[in-house]
Design an enzyme around this catalytic site. Structure first.
Site: not given
Ligand code: ATP
Ligand code: MG
Length: 551
Positions: A34, A258, A268
């Site tokens: 995102e 994760r 983020k």
């Molecule tokens: P955040 O919680 O940091 O905002 P998010 O999951 O909302 O992370 P996205 O941009 O939606 O962020 O994530 C893109 C991809 O990265 C998704 O498939 C998500 O599952 C993966 N991802 C995000 N954080 C992690 C992590 N700590 N370890 C492994 N994969 C991750």
């Molecule tokens: Mg997300």
């Protein structure tokens, strides 16, 4: 690269699918960020996994921006994400945006309404939550659930046309209000949001929710293996339900644990707070766990990929020690970084038997770990040198193999010197150390027959350049700031950045940005992006040894 390892559970699934001829043996993954912030090391893990699978099985990977939330998203983030993925060493097959599918997803919604599987609900979000029941009690249907297809079609069209304000209505899937999975209790598919979108502008005032956008986007792209983190396990039932009811390409979701890492935060939203509130300089502050922060700190793509490989792909949440990441960069830089001398806490050392005004050039290898030394550089030597303050002790203990009254030490790449005397100021601080050198002990041509145990680094006073050196420690004082009671920011380490002025050997003005170097005995450093030839600025990437463990 690491040695052969056994398959992780996702590779096992992919191999079974290929063996069964599923999708003709084709593998297409996607990385779906995102664009609401910069990527962090957790994302690197997801990137390595998704792109790594495709590389391993002759497939490809799409970069898809999951841009269904107009309020928090921005093109600055899109650009940084593309830069970071490329920097990590991966190439995507297509650059795609969930927002490009808004027309298709809208048509999917109409199809479900027509099939009697979706309805417009006028309830507030509080009412919807209350009517959903609890995990032990089923939810209760409201009067909107039995709206006719015609009425639903009309209202949904009006929602799209902007007839209603934010929050007035939502479109919900008609699934099962008694499902043990709360996410199946008629989840919201569309919400009204009169907001400008960074790509679609003002075309839309309704936006699909995650559950009605992600699987649909996967399916539109014909993604074979949609890999996400464990928090999406409960969403999988809706993922499959929508695809089945729509009869579209059967993408499948698989979940892994994760990455969580000690002494940092990995969300983020929290990282944005650190930036916005000025706890760090920006998203690429070298203390941040962001890819851009790690890059500025001196991490290399290879070290991050190696780290992701070493931690593996787990099915259960765990906490990875940041020391492992540091280990990976140390291993790489030991093999590649050029050695240079820099004195971080200087005191003057005068070689009393070396003629005033004379200058000698000594030679130093770039990297003794490399066969042949990887070339080398000239190091000017003169009567006055800077050495580290803690390489001298007025009253040295027995096994101190550096300088003290009467003690001998080797100056790296130069001579053996003997400490004859020292000078203190009125406050008792040592201001000068007086030594004599042994002319026959020149490195590479030592005929002195003297053996010394210690070697220290030094820089000629007349030739030294000054540099700002930024020493970084962990950003947080505790292992897991997010799990502590209170605000995670209460656990910021106040000493995470120490800025000092150091004397470095003159050759370092020729240092290229982004190239690593080792300040001998001090750690690995890299030029900061703000560094100029007139004002050198170095970031410490990592110390030579894991010094944290001892504290
Ligand atoms: P955040 O919680 O940091 O905002 P998010 O999951 O909302 O992370 P996205 O941009 O939606 O962020 O994530 C893109 C991809 O990265 C998704 O498939 C998500 O599952 C993966 N991802 C995000 N954080 C992690 C992590 N700590 N370890 C492994 N994969 C991750
Ligand atoms: Mg997300």
């Amino acid at each position: 690269m690491s040695e052969e390892r056994s398959l992780n559970f996702i590779e096992e699934i992919v191999e079974e699918d290929i063996a069964a001829g599923k999708h003709g043996g084709r593998v297409l993954t996607r990385f779906p960020p995102e664009p609401n912030g910069y990527l962090h090391i957790g994302h690197a893990k997801s990137i390595c996994l998704n792109f790594g699978l495709a590389l391993k099985y002759n497939g490809s990977t799409n970069l898809r921006f999951d841009d269904t939330n107009p309020v928090t998203e921005d093109t600055e983030y899109v650009d940084s994400i593309k830069e970071d993925v490329k920097w990590l060493g991966f190439n995507w097959a297509s650059e795609l945006y969930a927002s490009d599918y808004f027309d298709l997803i809208y048509a999917f919604a109409v199809k479900l309404i027509e099939a009697g599987l979706a309805y417009v609900d006028d309830s507030t979000s509080e009412e919807i939550a209350a009517q959903k029941g609890t995990p032990t009690e089923p939810g209760t249907p409201n009067q909107y659930r039995s709206r006719s297809v015609e009425e639903n079609l009309r209202l949904f069209t009006e929602m799209k046309e902007g007839k209603y304000p934010d929050g007035a209505k939502v479109l919900r899937a008609k699934v099962d209000l008694a499902s043990p999975n709360m996410l199946m209790r008629d989840p919201v598919m569309y919400r009204i949001k009169h907001a400008h979108h960074h790509r679609t502008g003002d075309k839309w005032c309704i936006y699909p929710m995650y559950d009605f956008a992600h699987g649909q986007s996967d399916s539109i792209e014909q993604i074979t293996h949609s890999i996400c983190t464990l928090e999406f396990v409960p969403h999988r039932a809706m993922y499959d339900w929508f695809i089945e009811k729509l009869g579209i390409f059967p993408s499948k979701q698989y979940e892994f644990a994760r990455l969580n890492m000690t002494y940092t935060v990995m969300s983020k939203r929290k990282l944005l707070q650190l930036v916005k509130e000025g706890h760090v300089e920006d998203w690429d502050d070298p203390r941040m766990p962001t890819i851009s922060g790690l890059r500025r700190r001196g991490y290399t793509p290879g070290s991050i990929r190696e780290f992701c490989e070493r931690i593996g792909v787990a099915k259960r949440e765990n906490m990875i020690d940041v020391s492992l990441l540091e280990f990976c960069i140390r291993e790489e830089l030991n093999k590649t970084a050029w050695r240079r001398m820099a004195v971080l806490d200087p005191v003057k050392c005068i070689i009393t038997n070396f003629p005033e005004g004379l200058e000698e050039i000594h030679f130093g290898e770039n990297n003794p770990e490399v066969e042949g030394g990887d070339g080398g550089r000239d190091i000017p030597f003169s009567r006055e040198l800077w050495i580290e303050r803690d390489d001298f002790m007025e009253e040295p203990p027995k096994k101190f193999f550096r300088l003290g009254p009467g003690l001998m030490v080797r100056l790296k790449n130069a001579y053996i010197i003997k400490c004859d005397d020292f000078v203190k100021d009125a406050d008792g601080n040592v201001t000068e150390i007086h030594c004599s050198y042994i002319p026959e002990s020149r490195s590479g041509n030592d005929t002195s027959g003297i053996n010394v145990k210690g070697t220290i680094h030094w820089v000629s006073v007349a030739h030294a350049k000054t540099a700002e050196v930024r020493l970084y420690e962990r950003l947080f004082k505790v292992e897991d700031p997010s799990s502590e009671e209170g605000d995670f920011k209460d656990f910021l380490n106040p000493d995470s950045l120490q800025t000092i002025t150091a004397f470095v050997e003159p050759e370092l003005v020729n240092m290229e940005a982004g190239k690593p170097c080792q300040f001998m005995r001090k750690g690995y450093f890299t030029l900061d992006k703000t560094s100029t030839a007139d004002r050198l600025v170095f970031n410490r990437t990592v110390t030579l040894k894991d010094s944290w463990a001892k504290k």
